[in-house]
Design a protein around this motif. Structure first.
Motif, short mmCIF file in Angstrom:
data_model
loop_
_atom_site.label_atom_id
_atom_site.label_comp_id
_atom_site.label_asym_id
_atom_site.label_seq_id
_atom_site.Cartn_x
_atom_site.Cartn_y
_atom_site.Cartn_z
N PRO A 31 -20.23 16.16 41.07
CA PRO A 31 -20.03 14.88 41.78
C PRO A 31 -18.93 14.03 41.16
CG PRO A 31 -21.86 14.69 40.26
CD PRO A 31 -21.42 16.13 40.21
N ASP A 32 -18.39 13.14 41.98
CA ASP A 32 -17.53 12.07 41.51
C ASP A 32 -18.35 10.83 41.18
OD1 ASP A 32 -14.88 13.39 42.22
OD2 ASP A 32 -15.87 13.34 44.18
N LEU A 33 -19.55 10.77 41.72
CA LEU A 33 -20.40 9.59 41.61
C LEU A 33 -21.86 10.02 41.62
CD1 LEU A 33 -21.09 6.50 41.95
CD2 LEU A 33 -20.70 6.82 44.40
N ILE A 34 -22.65 9.44 40.73
CA ILE A 34 -24.10 9.60 40.76
C ILE A 34 -24.73 8.24 41.02
CG2 ILE A 34 -26.18 10.20 39.45
CD1 ILE A 34 -24.51 12.23 37.90
N MET A 35 -25.52 8.14 42.06
CA MET A 35 -26.27 6.91 42.35
C MET A 35 -27.73 7.21 42.05
SD MET A 35 -24.38 5.69 45.90
CE MET A 35 -25.09 4.04 45.88
N LEU A 48 -19.76 6.39 28.76
CA LEU A 48 -20.03 6.85 30.12
C LEU A 48 -19.84 5.69 31.09
CD1 LEU A 48 -21.16 9.33 31.76
CD2 LEU A 48 -23.40 8.20 31.60
N PRO A 49 -19.04 5.85 32.13
CA PRO A 49 -18.75 4.72 33.03
C PRO A 49 -19.93 4.37 33.93
CG PRO A 49 -17.62 6.70 33.78
CD PRO A 49 -18.25 7.05 32.47
N ARG A 89 -12.18 8.58 37.42
CA ARG A 89 -12.80 8.29 38.73
C ARG A 89 -14.32 8.27 38.67
NH1 ARG A 89 -9.18 12.28 40.48
NH2 ARG A 89 -10.93 13.75 40.69
N PHE A 90 -14.92 9.01 37.76
CA PHE A 90 -16.36 9.20 37.76
C PHE A 90 -17.11 7.89 37.50
CE2 PHE A 90 -20.42 10.15 35.70
CZ PHE A 90 -20.98 11.03 36.61
#
Length: 353
Positions: A74-78, A178-179, A125-126
């Motif tokens: 993923p690019d994003l974890i919600m 970590l972002p 981006r992550f």
């Protein structure tokens, strides 16, 4: 963009996934272990979309979480997966610690390991978006609002477990870089909410002619936020929020619980004129209060409005009418829930004095 949503078969998570599929071109992987509160029916409208994927994964299982993250890339974890029902946390706090604290730690570690292996651009981006609650802040008096700088003072096992998960998210940002971005929201309501919560419980009990249980004297105040407004806020925070920051999300719609119940009853009187239980307010019954019941919540959402341009579209009056209409129009959805996972029984009295 490729997005993992944990708890995507739950109330808020399913609203987020529906919004992502309808409003963006993102590809989504839903990680959910389908406990009592996870309902695939809430995703029926998008289940056949080729950008939607599902994995039955328990976030308490570290190896399964790592496999899902590494496999989907993923690019994003919600992160929305959580035990959320306060009354259940009073009866059985252990599950809340395991899911909300240990499960969050597992996700943060899986995300950190994955993120560390990305190239420079992908690392930049992550994002890891940790979704939390205003209940971590405790209880307000008659004035004031919670904000991003309010000290933590959780009063229930549920809110304590969520506070713990918030602190873990912050620590993984500060220690490892970590972002991470965090959000804390007020009380949600709307379509597909598990009927243990106040508003759907009142709607369904009223339709069935059952008592409408109101804790204490009904004077507890909540700030109400329509779930579809919240979903839009979460997508804005996840994609445009600043790493290391927290955003409070609220509807600016404070109501006493008893007033919420009376409003629902009045709308049902109007929309269900053939109901043999009219006036539905006659079913209101005051019951023993929940142990440690917070008196008032209210959110100052000026930061997200100022920085990300988000505002709620629904007033409480418009949102609650749409919510009642949804339950009237989707009887099959809630009848399946009432027949299995939850039949309307009272929970959360363990240890009451």
């Amino acid at each position: 963009m490729r997005v993992i949503v944990t708890g995507g078969a739950g109330f808020i998570g399913s609203a987020v996934i529906r919004a992502i599929i309808s409003d963006t071109d993102f590809e989504v992987l839903n990680l959910d272990c389908l406990t009592y509160a996870g309902n695939p029916d809430s995703l029926a409208s998008i289940a056949g979309n080729d950008r939607y994927h599902f994995s039955r994964t328990d976030i308490r299982d570290m190896s399964a979480v790592r496999e899902a993250v590494e496999g989907f890339r993923p690019d994003l974890i919600m992160h929305l997966a959580a035990e959320t029902h306060v009354d259940r946390s009073i009866d059985g706090p252990a599950d809340f610690i395991l899911t909300n604290v240990v499960g969050t730690a597992n996700l943060l570690e899986a995300a950190r390991a994955y993120w560390a292996g990305l190239d420079k651009d992908a690392k930049t981006r992550f994002r890891f978006h940790h979704v939390s609650t205003d209940e971590v802040f405790g209880s307000l008096g008659s004035e004031g609002q919670f904000s991003e700088t309010t000290p933590y003072a959780p009063n229930s096992p549920y809110s304590a477990s969520k506070a713990g998960s918030d602190h873990l998210a912050r620590a993984w940002y500060e220690t490892y870089g970590l972002p991470v971005v965090t959000s804390n929201c007020s009380n949600n309501y709307g379509p597909c909410q598990f009927p243990e919560k106040l508003i759907p419980l009142i709607i369904l009990n009223a339709l069935e002619g059952k008592k409408l249980p109101v804790y204490g004297t009904g004077e507890n105040v909540r700030d109400w936020l329509h779930v579809e407004d919240h979903a839009r806020a979460l997508i804005a925070i996840a994609t445009r929020g600043r790493p290391g920051e927290t955003y409070c999300v609220g509807g600016n719609e404070e109501r006493k619980n008893i007033d919420v119940v009376r409003t629902v009853c009045a709308i049902l009187d109007e929309l269900a004129p053939d109901s043999p239980h009219r006036p539905h307010s006659g079913l209101i019954t005051f019951v023993t209060d929940r142990p440690g019941h917070d008196a008032r919540y209210a959110i100052d959402a000026s930061k997200i409005e100022r920085e990300l341009g988000w505002r709620p579209r629904e007033s409480f009056e418009s949102g609650i009418r749409k919510t009642v209409e949804w339950y009237l129009d989707n009887r099959s959805w809630w009848e399946r829930v009432r027949a299995g996972a939850y039949r309307g029984e009272r929970l959360g009295l363990a240890g009451a004095v």
